[in-house]
Design a protein around this motif. Sequence first.
Motif, PDB file in Angstrom:
ATOM      1  N   ILE A   6     112.504 -15.991 -37.580  1.00  0.00           N
ATOM      2  CA  ILE A   6     113.478 -15.930 -36.362  1.00  0.00           C
ATOM      3  C   ILE A   6     112.687 -14.810 -35.384  1.00  0.00           C
ATOM      4  O   ILE A   6     111.802 -14.394 -35.539  1.00  0.00           O
ATOM      5  N   LEU A   7     113.445 -15.154 -34.240  1.00  0.00           N
ATOM      6  CA  LEU A   7     112.725 -14.495 -32.719  1.00  0.00           C
ATOM      7  C   LEU A   7     113.174 -12.936 -33.042  1.00  0.00           C
ATOM      8  O   LEU A   7     114.402 -12.661 -33.207  1.00  0.00           O
ATOM      9  N   THR A 168     103.817 -13.875 -31.215  1.00  0.00           N
ATOM     10  CA  THR A 168     104.503 -15.014 -31.339  1.00  0.00           C
ATOM     11  C   THR A 168     106.002 -14.443 -30.925  1.00  0.00           C
ATOM     12  O   THR A 168     106.884 -15.069 -30.416  1.00  0.00           O
ATOM     13  N   GLY A 169     106.214 -13.261 -31.500  1.00  0.00           N
ATOM     14  CA  GLY A 169     107.622 -12.768 -31.786  1.00  0.00           C
ATOM     15  C   GLY A 169     108.386 -13.152 -32.823  1.00  0.00           C
ATOM     16  O   GLY A 169     109.575 -12.497 -33.007  1.00  0.00           O
ATOM     17  N   TYR A 170     107.827 -13.775 -33.800  1.00  0.00           N
ATOM     18  CA  TYR A 170     108.847 -14.215 -34.881  1.00  0.00           C
ATOM     19  C   TYR A 170     108.150 -13.882 -36.027  1.00  0.00           C
ATOM     20  O   TYR A 170     107.063 -13.393 -36.483  1.00  0.00           O
ATOM     21  N   LYS A 171     109.340 -13.036 -37.031  1.00  0.00           N
ATOM     22  CA  LYS A 171     109.406 -12.470 -38.048  1.00  0.00           C
ATOM     23  C   LYS A 171     110.223 -13.208 -39.218  1.00  0.00           C
ATOM     24  O   LYS A 171     111.148 -13.753 -38.720  1.00  0.00           O
ATOM     25  N   ARG A 172     110.205 -12.697 -40.488  1.00  0.00           N
ATOM     26  CA  ARG A 172     110.927 -13.283 -41.170  1.00  0.00           C
ATOM     27  C   ARG A 172     112.197 -12.355 -41.135  1.00  0.00           C
ATOM     28  O   ARG A 172     112.202 -11.245 -41.165  1.00  0.00           O
ATOM     29  N   GLY A 173     113.502 -13.166 -41.210  1.00  0.00           N
ATOM     30  CA  GLY A 173     114.778 -12.342 -41.003  1.00  0.00           C
ATOM     31  C   GLY A 173     115.960 -13.449 -41.207  1.00  0.00           C
ATOM     32  O   GLY A 173     115.725 -14.646 -41.185  1.00  0.00           O
ATOM     33  N   ALA A 178     118.434 -12.572 -35.226  1.00  0.00           N
ATOM     34  CA  ALA A 178     117.872 -12.943 -34.144  1.00  0.00           C
ATOM     35  C   ALA A 178     118.049 -12.213 -32.801  1.00  0.00           C
ATOM     36  O   ALA A 178     119.162 -12.023 -32.707  1.00  0.00           O
ATOM     37  N   ALA A 179     116.896 -11.894 -32.339  1.00  0.00           N
ATOM     38  CA  ALA A 179     117.120 -11.363 -30.714  1.00  0.00           C
ATOM     39  C   ALA A 179     117.874 -12.336 -29.980  1.00  0.00           C
ATOM     40  O   ALA A 179     117.624 -13.384 -30.220  1.00  0.00           O
ATOM     41  N   ALA A 180     118.335 -11.649 -29.153  1.00  0.00           N
ATOM     42  CA  ALA A 180     119.224 -12.563 -28.254  1.00  0.00           C
ATOM     43  C   ALA A 180     118.563 -13.219 -27.016  1.00  0.00           C
ATOM     44  O   ALA A 180     118.613 -12.707 -25.760  1.00  0.00           O
ATOM     45  N   GLY A 181     117.570 -14.079 -27.245  1.00  0.00           N
ATOM     46  CA  GLY A 181     116.721 -14.661 -26.232  1.00  0.00           C
ATOM     47  C   GLY A 181     115.344 -13.882 -26.038  1.00  0.00           C
ATOM     48  O   GLY A 181     115.355 -12.805 -26.309  1.00  0.00           O
ATOM     49  N   PRO A 182     114.428 -14.698 -25.417  1.00  0.00           N
ATOM     50  CA  PRO A 182     113.361 -13.896 -25.316  1.00  0.00           C
ATOM     51  C   PRO A 182     113.161 -12.952 -24.006  1.00  0.00           C
ATOM     52  O   PRO A 182     112.066 -12.318 -23.756  1.00  0.00           O
TER      53      PRO A 182
END
Length: 239
Positions: A6-7, A168-173, A178-182
């Motif tokens: 997820i982000l 990339t910003g992505y890790k397992r979760g 997830a973060a609320a948008g980039p």
Amino acid sequence: MRIPPILVWDLPTRAFHWLLVLSFFGAYLTGDERGYRTLHVLFGYTAAGLVAFRLVWGIFGTRWARFSGFVFSPRAALAYGRSLLAAAPQHFTGHNPLGSWAVVGLLALIALACATGIATYLRIGGDAFEELHEVLSNAALALVLLHIAAAIASSFLHRENLVRAMLTGYKRGELGEAAAGPRLLVALALLGAVAAFWGGAFRAPGMRENPGLIAALTRPDAREDEDDRDERRRRRGRR
């Protein structure tokens, strides 16, 4: 069951991270190089600005960028350390407890190194601040190298590439974590400010000049170094 990615790290956090890497190592490597004081100052002021941004983003950023998402409990840090030694590390979506303390330690050391460096540049505090600046910079370097080693070791233990995650910003979760948008606009504003500063568009408070990154790289400032050597001689003569 494998946890999907997820982000986690938004764009401003990632931009800050890699810009600080460039600025810190740029400042450290030019600290003792004759003729590159302007470049050293440029990197140092950039690092100071980035730390200031991170403090603000630690309050107003997305979930895992906020300091409220860090894990500071000593008990949690001990438990995580024991899980690492047992080769069965606990999973944390954001920073793990040891990583949380490392981030805060790095921000504090780099902020203090920048403050003493700027004071030295402005000729405040004499040799004491210059020596303290060197001590703090070396301490920050030691913690940076420890942080890199820990990230590599954790990547193997967690079977998750943490360096790639910061790209990339992505890790397992879990999906709900997830973060609320980039936060693209914030990242662009940060990158634009650094690019303008490195381009010589403006000077930071106290800077004598800002010729820009390229000019500082290609035109060593021997005169600036000579002025600093003269100032040191005058201070030694007054003792």
